[in-house]
Design a protein around this motif. Structure first.
Motif, PDB file in Angstrom:
ATOM      1  N   LYS A 223       0.835  -1.193   0.000  1.00 15.30           N
ATOM      2  CA  LYS A 223       0.000   0.000   0.000  1.00 15.30           C
ATOM      3  C   LYS A 223       0.872   1.246   0.000  1.00 15.30           C
ATOM      4  O   LYS A 223       0.585   2.227  -0.694  1.00 15.30           O
ATOM      5  CB  LYS A 223      -0.921  -0.008   1.228  1.00 15.30           C
ATOM      6  N   TYR A 224       1.957   1.225   0.775  1.00 10.97           N
ATOM      7  CA  TYR A 224       2.850   2.372   0.846  1.00 10.97           C
ATOM      8  C   TYR A 224       3.824   2.381  -0.329  1.00 10.97           C
ATOM      9  O   TYR A 224       4.064   3.418  -0.950  1.00 10.97           O
ATOM     10  CB  TYR A 224       3.631   2.349   2.164  1.00 10.97           C
ATOM     11  N   SER A 227       2.380   3.600  -3.543  1.00  9.54           N
ATOM     12  CA  SER A 227       2.111   5.038  -3.627  1.00  9.54           C
ATOM     13  C   SER A 227       3.290   5.745  -4.276  1.00  9.54           C
ATOM     14  O   SER A 227       3.154   6.843  -4.807  1.00  9.54           O
ATOM     15  CB  SER A 227       1.847   5.615  -2.230  1.00  9.54           C
ATOM     16  N   SER A 287       9.522   0.902   2.968  1.00  2.00           N
ATOM     17  CA  SER A 287       8.124   0.491   3.036  1.00  2.00           C
ATOM     18  C   SER A 287       7.944  -0.724   3.932  1.00  2.00           C
ATOM     19  O   SER A 287       6.888  -0.911   4.543  1.00  2.00           O
ATOM     20  CB  SER A 287       7.599   0.178   1.633  1.00  2.00           C
ATOM     21  N   LEU A 290       6.672  -0.020   7.357  1.00  3.04           N
ATOM     22  CA  LEU A 290       5.423   0.714   7.522  1.00  3.04           C
ATOM     23  C   LEU A 290       4.199  -0.175   7.743  1.00  3.04           C
ATOM     24  O   LEU A 290       3.084   0.311   7.713  1.00  3.04           O
ATOM     25  CB  LEU A 290       5.179   1.584   6.279  1.00  3.04           C
ATOM     26  N   LEU A 329       6.077   9.590   3.773  1.00  2.00           N
ATOM     27  CA  LEU A 329       6.137   8.283   4.424  1.00  2.00           C
ATOM     28  C   LEU A 329       7.119   8.278   5.589  1.00  2.00           C
ATOM     29  O   LEU A 329       6.878   7.643   6.611  1.00  2.00           O
ATOM     30  CB  LEU A 329       6.525   7.204   3.409  1.00  2.00           C
ATOM     31  N   LYS A 332       5.521   9.849   8.431  1.00  2.00           N
ATOM     32  CA  LYS A 332       4.416   9.012   8.898  1.00  2.00           C
ATOM     33  C   LYS A 332       4.923   7.874   9.764  1.00  2.00           C
ATOM     34  O   LYS A 332       4.306   7.527  10.783  1.00  2.00           O
ATOM     35  CB  LYS A 332       3.637   8.443   7.703  1.00  2.00           C
TER      36      LYS A 332
END
Length: 583
Positions: A223-224, A227, A287, A290, A329, A332
């Motif tokens: 999902k990350y 992106s 990623s 995450l 990211l 985040k």
């Protein structure tokens, strides 16, 4: 357990004392370390990994390989309720009290002393713990982070993302994270079953790495990752067979990259590590950190694990658009509800976001006396803007960045010129484009004269030399003070003067010049002392706005006459020459 501060001295390229080389992590989960090449940024990232692993030092780890340089590490950590519930710490809680302050801070130091023989080697490592009752260091291994099993399990685990990671390094990261996930999935009864019979290993392995859990993990990671790279997906495959021993039951995973077109797997494109760009590989590694299910998997207290991500130049190999997405990211992943702290060494102003809470910028410099760190965070910015809430700060910062999105680039400059608007910006940029100078000078358009004191505080804190050019407006212009500054007593000019005066009084900081147009740019460039052919024309005042007028003044008047002797009668040119010549 969270890192509150980490100091390093005489390790590789870092020297100058712990007091000059300490990063404060308190209230900052994401920190960007800025600086020129070869100042020691990567050494600082490596320092924590070195400390955590309790690595044996080599001669190359000593600053300049000089045996007189003693390597020092100083670490402050904060224990929380989860740490105290861990079995390794809970049993010794009473004995820890003298080593903890009321905020549960633990402060330790490690010293590595070189000794000279036939070749340089090291004496036994000295370990110290701060005794809050006696208010001093005690040479004591017990209580020293990383020195015994009591705290080793609670230390934030370093995950180092190198500038050029190999396939093996990428796989090592994913397997470390999945191992932590596996431990969280394993119940107490399963641990007992494991000890009782090896026949249970297959069943337990399915519980550790069940297909649903791995699939959920992959979906969250992608999902990350997608992106950033919408047409590429990370896939995991078992790398080797399980070793059927009681102490080694884990699987090993390899990474490959599946290409997709319109949601369908493209079999014509190779999927190996070597056939995908470095930027995608490094983004894939990040990623992997995450996944939401791992970050929130704290049901078993003794399985919670904190991480510190050490990211070397995250901007490498990425298009500017992807840089911004990766920046999002990075911030985040270190939000307060996840177990991550992030320390990035970067050369890119596009990676910096000064609107974010729980973030810091650290500028690293090198000089004859050694290296030195200068740090700002959101609390400093809030105080500098004299506003009360972080929401107001975010609004203020967004407005500043919308006006000038290149503000963060100035943090990499040696000197800056603070100006109040586009009038001076047009002429200054034109001048520096035409006149070759040896200095690295960046022009900061503050948007309004009212913002200049804020930027003064930032550059002063970062130890970046700044100059100011502004209008006097209605403020009275008095005789110069002892520092050669105009001592304004009213208006925003008073705040500008007071900050300059304060910076001139610092012994370890070189501040620049203060130049003023009286009362504003236009009349100041129509003075009788200026040659008629160099004056600001009244015709400009009747035309289509300031930026347009100043562009005409530069293009038609100043630029063609830069080599004339009379050009020095023009205030803005005189200001610029003074700035260039200022030591």
């Amino acid at each position: 357990m969270k890192i509150i501060s980490f100091g390093v001295n005489n390790f590789r390229g870092i020297t100058g004392g712990l007091e000059n080389n300490t990063i404060e992590f308190n209230n900052s989960n994401t920190i960007f370390l800025l600086g020129q090449n070869n100042v020691g940024k990567s050494s600082f990232l490596k320092a924590y990994e070195f400390f955590y692993k309790n690595t044996s030092a080599a001669v190359e780890d000593i600053y300049r390989m000089n045996p007189e340089n003693v390597i020092e590490f100083e670490l402050v950590l904060q224990l929380d309720e989860f740490d105290f519930q861990k079995d390794s710490i809970a049993n010794k809680k009473e004995g820890l009290k003298k080593w903890l302050n009321p905020d549960n801070l633990l402060k330790i130091k490690r010293v590595l002393k070189p000794k000279i023989g036939a070749k340089i080697s090291f004496e036994k490592t000295e370990n110290y713990t701060w005794d809050y009752e006696q208010n001093g260091w005690v040479a004591k291994n017990y209580g020293g982070i990383g020195l015994d099993t009591v705290f080793q399990a609670a230390l934030p685990t370093p995950i180092f993302i190198k500038a050029m990671p190999t396939e093996a390094e990428g796989e090592a990261i994913i397997n470390e994270i999945l191992k932590q996930k596996a431990n969280a999935n394993l119940e107490d009864k399963d641990r007992l079953e494991l000890k009782e019979a090896q026949a249970k290993i297959q069943e337990l392995q399915d519980k550790l790495y069940n297909p649903e859990s791995i699939q959920s993990y992959k979906e969250e990671v992608n999902k990350y990752f997608q992106s950033l790279f919408p047409n590429t997906k990370i896939e995991l495959s078992e790398k080797d067979k399980t070793k059927w021993t009681e102490n080694s039951i884990g699987k090993s995973f390899a990474i490959h990259f599946e290409q997709n077109n319109n949601g369908e797997k493209d079999e014509t494109i190779p999927t190996s590590h070597e056939r995908i760009g470095h930027g995608a590989v490094r983004s894939a590694i990040f990623s992997l950190l995450l996944m939401k299910d791992v970050a929130e998997e704290f049901e078993r207290v003794d399985n919670r694990k904190d991480y510190i991500v050490l990211f070397e130049e995250p901007e490498l190999f990425l298009h500017p658009k992807l840089m911004k997405q990766l920046r999002t990211l990075i911030y985040k992943v270190s939000e307060t509800d996840t177990p991550y702290q992030v320390l990035c060494a970067s050369h890119s102003p596009q990676m910096i976001d000064i609107t974010k809470e729980k973030s810091s910028l650290v500028r690293m410099t090198k000089h004859n006396e050694g290296t030195r760190l200068f740090q700002i965070n959101d609390e400093f910015l809030k105080d500098s803007k004299e506003i009360k809430t972080k929401e107001e700060l975010k609004q203020e910062m967004n407005e500043i960045l919308r006006f000038n999105p290149f503000i963060c680039e100035s943090f990499y400059a040696d000197e800056v010129v603070l100006i109040e608007g586009p009038t001076e910006e047009i002429i200054l940029r034109g001048y520096f484009n035409e006149v070759q100078i040896d200095k690295d000078i960046f022009i900061v358009n503050c948007g309004t004269v009212n913002n200049i004191p804020f930027f003064q505080k930032i550059f002063s804190r970062f130890n970046i030399k700044y100059h100011v050019i502004c209008d006097s407006d209605a403020a009275e212009v008095k005789e110069l003070d002892n520092y050669g500054l105009i001592p304004f007593e009213t208006g925003i000019q008073k705040s500008i003067y007071q900050q300059l005066k304060s910076d001139y009084e610092k012994v370890d900081y070189s501040v620049g010049l203060f130049h003023v147009n009286v009362p504003t740019f236009e009349p100041s460039h129509q003075q009788e002392s200026i040659k008629d052919n160099l004056k600001y024309s009244n015709n400009y005042l009747a035309s289509d706005g300031k930026p347009y007028n100043e562009n005409l003044y530069w293009k038609d008047v100043l630029k063609p006459n830069l080599n004339s002797e009379e050009i020095n009668t023009v205030p803005i040119v005189k200001f610029l020459k003074n700035i260039v010549d200022h030591n």
